[in-house]
Motif scaffolding. Structure first.
Motif: not given
Length: 620
Positions: A470-481
């Motif tokens: 939650e405490l992040t503006d970027l997600a890795l792993p992520g759902a987009d391409t």
């Protein structure tokens, strides 16, 4: 603490010197660092009988002051610096002057059990994990990220649960907010054969529950402010604003002590004044709807609009604001070029997202000049709360970026731990590197407890993880391409180039451009169509490469090679190895393409003794 500085109507400029913890913006300095002039409602000549109350005239007769909008000199200077800056420098200047960037952290901890290398949030200064960290070995004895436990996901293309639009998940993700069960039984009625608990006092249970609830509320409020430094009572995170007001004194003291950040809580908004992160922090402002990154011209339009809005009337015609911005634009030079409509629309969209401007029609977000007659509502208090950097004291943009990031070594390292995915000792100046070497175990403990994070210690540095993601503006792993391609790319790059055990493992390892192109091409061919990747990315591999590398760079997993390196390329950073599968240095026999298969254990094979050489004199 209530916000009092804007009620005085007096101009304020930065004063005093940094106390070593504040970076020029803490309790030891004057509050405001740009000139903010309080002004009450007023009706100016020429507004017309049909004009809204407290509205500035639509057209001025020359200078912006005749239209009722006098630009702030410090923000006007900042607008020129933005217009003349390079894209990367403009991003760093935005972080230093506005401080509205969110925190960024890795998610899942590495490995099922990392042993002494991973520690949960501290529970106190003398007991619990913090004390265990203090008694552990120095940082240099930790395992390297290159060969340590990994956070590899066997199914990288698995769809992730969408994040709720309301912001941070609430107390259900915080163990401290769960009901306190003293007997160890399940919540509810006591067990049939269990003796009732003997309380030491009549108020024991309510006090324990109250303490747990208070701790959970404080942690939720602190995490919300670190993720969103500007929280309003009517904005998307309004449900967390009462928690911030309830615990504002405690939060202000902790933020000032640990990070040197100043927290200002008013009746309708809360503002955490973050300091800059220095050059190369890879933080940028983006369009709130499209995610498009700001350009230097967009930053200049934003600063120019703020320069006029800090002293604007409450009701302001849109075309009057645009005319005043044209008139206030600096003189000859790059900053004096005509306003780009797309950049102006991005600036207005961000101001509307921050609630500085309301009643902004959708047409103005596409083309402000063609929006037609529109009267905006201006929140001067929020407009004055946005700038935090000291443009009045700095000589130029570079000096402002440096001044904003100044702090004593411990505070500077803790700021990096709170805001960035990982802190590598090789990236720190000598004084901060020495502090991390001496306090690498105990230093992050209080900060991890304050924000509900987990410390991951490695030989190269430290990372504070947020398993809740939650405490992040970027997600890795992520759902987009782009995120899926970036994760697969970094996994395979680590397998290709990371040093073997026993080799001297540095922080960075060079990666040839040809290897990136080849691996990314293989990934797109293998996963693109089956995973339903975007067709435009599959048709334009250059765009896929650009966005995947940009995500990895912003997460601190790769970095461009130093300028002047031939051929130019990228460097893979040690934290990237936490996303790769564990190395298989001794593969099982029989797995190679040309290897012999293992014998079937159910088949009995006669054992024939090996022939021996005849003894002397023995017939052959």
């Amino acid at each position: 603490m209530e916000q009092q500085e804007y009620a005085t109507g007096a101009a304020r400029t930065a004063g005093g010197t940094s106390d070593g913890r504040t970076g020029g913006a803490g309790r030891g300095t004057t509050a405001a660092v740009v000139v903010v002039r309080g002004s009450g409602p007023r009706v100016l000549p020429g507004a017309g009988v049909d004009a809204p109350k407290d509205a500035a005239p639509v057209r001025g007769s020359g200078s912006p002051s005749t239209a009722g909008l006098s630009p702030d000199p410090g923000l006007l200077r900042l607008a020129r610096w933005f217009a003349e800056a390079e894209p990367g420098t403009a991003d760093d200047l935005c972080a230093a002057s506005l401080g509205l960037y969110p925190a960024r952290h890795f998610g899942a901890p590495a490995g099922p059990a990392a042993g002494p290398a991973t520690a949960g949030p501290a529970t106190g200064p003398a007991t619990g994990p913090a004390a265990d960290l203090a008694a552990a070995a120095p940082l240099a004895t930790e395992v390297s990220w290159w060969h340590g436990p990994t956070a590899h996901t066997p199914a990288p293309l698995r769809a992730r649960e969408p994040r709720p639009a309301g912001g941070l998940r609430r107390a259900r993700r915080d163990a401290a907010a769960l009901p306190v069960v003293l007997s160890g039984a399940k919540p509810g009625k006591p067990g049939r054969h269990r003796k009732p608990e003997r309380s030491r006092g009549a108020g024991t249970v309510p006090q324990d529950r109250s303490a747990a609830t208070t701790a959970a509320e404080r942690r939720i409020a602190a995490r919300l402010l670190v993720a969103h430094p500007l929280v309003t009572a009517s904005g998307p995170h309004a449900d967390g604003f009462p928690l911030i007001r309830r615990h504002r004194d405690w939060l202000a003291e902790r933020f000032d002590t640990l990070l040197g950040y100043r927290l200002v809580v008013g009746p309708w908004h809360a503002r955490l004044h973050k300091a800059g992160l220095g050059p190369g922090a890879t933080r940028r402002l983006e369009h709130p709807a499209t995610g498009a990154p700001f350009t230097p011209g967009g930053y200049a339009q934003l600063a120019l609009a703020l320069a006029l809005l800090v002293d604007a009337p409450e009701r302001l015609p849109l075309d009057g604001l645009l005319a005043a911005m044209d008139a206030a634009r600096p003189g000859p030079g790059p900053a004096a070029r005509p306003a780009d409509r797309a950049e102006l629309a991005m600036a207005l969209a961000v101001l509307a997202d921050w609630q500085v401007l309301t009643d902004l029609p959708a047409a103005a977000l596409a083309d402000p000049a063609a929006a037609g007659p529109t009267v905006l509502t201006v929140d001067r208090e929020l407009a004055r709360a946005v700038p935090v950097g000291p443009p009045a004291l700095a000589d130029d943009a570079t000096d402002l970026i440096r001044r904003a990031a100044e702090a004593e070594p411990g505070t500077a390292v803790r700021r990096r731990l709170a805001e960035t995915p990982a802190v590598l000792a090789a990236d720190l100046p000598e004084d901060q590197r020495a502090w991390l070497r001496d306090h690498g175990r105990t230093g992050p403990a209080a900060l991890a407890d304050f924000l509900g994070l987990e410390a991951e210690q490695r030989a190269e540095g430290v990372a504070l993880l947020d398993p809740a993601e939650e405490l992040t503006d970027l997600a890795l792993p992520g759902a987009d391409t782009a995120a899926q391609a970036a994760l697969l790319l970094v996994e395979r790059l680590v397998e290709e180039v990371r040093p073997l055990p026993g080799e001297t493992a540095g922080t960075d390892v060079p990666v040839p451009d040809a290897l990136i192109d080849g691996v990314l091409g293989d990934i797109a061919d293998e996963y693109g169509l089956p995973a339903g990747w975007r067709r435009d990315y599959l048709a334009d591999r250059t765009a896929l490469r650009r966005d995947a590398l940009d995500l990895l760079h912003r997460m601190g997993l790769i970095t461009p090679a130093p300028r002047g390196t031939r051929p130019p390329g990228w460097l893979l950073r040690a934290p990237a190895a936490r996303y790769a599968p564990a190395p298989d240095l001794l593969p099982a026999p029989g797995t190679g393409r040309h290897s012999r298969p293992d014998p079937d254990p159910t088949i009995s094979v006669p054992i024939v003794p090996a022939p021996t050489a005849p003894r002397a004199g023995q017939p052959v």
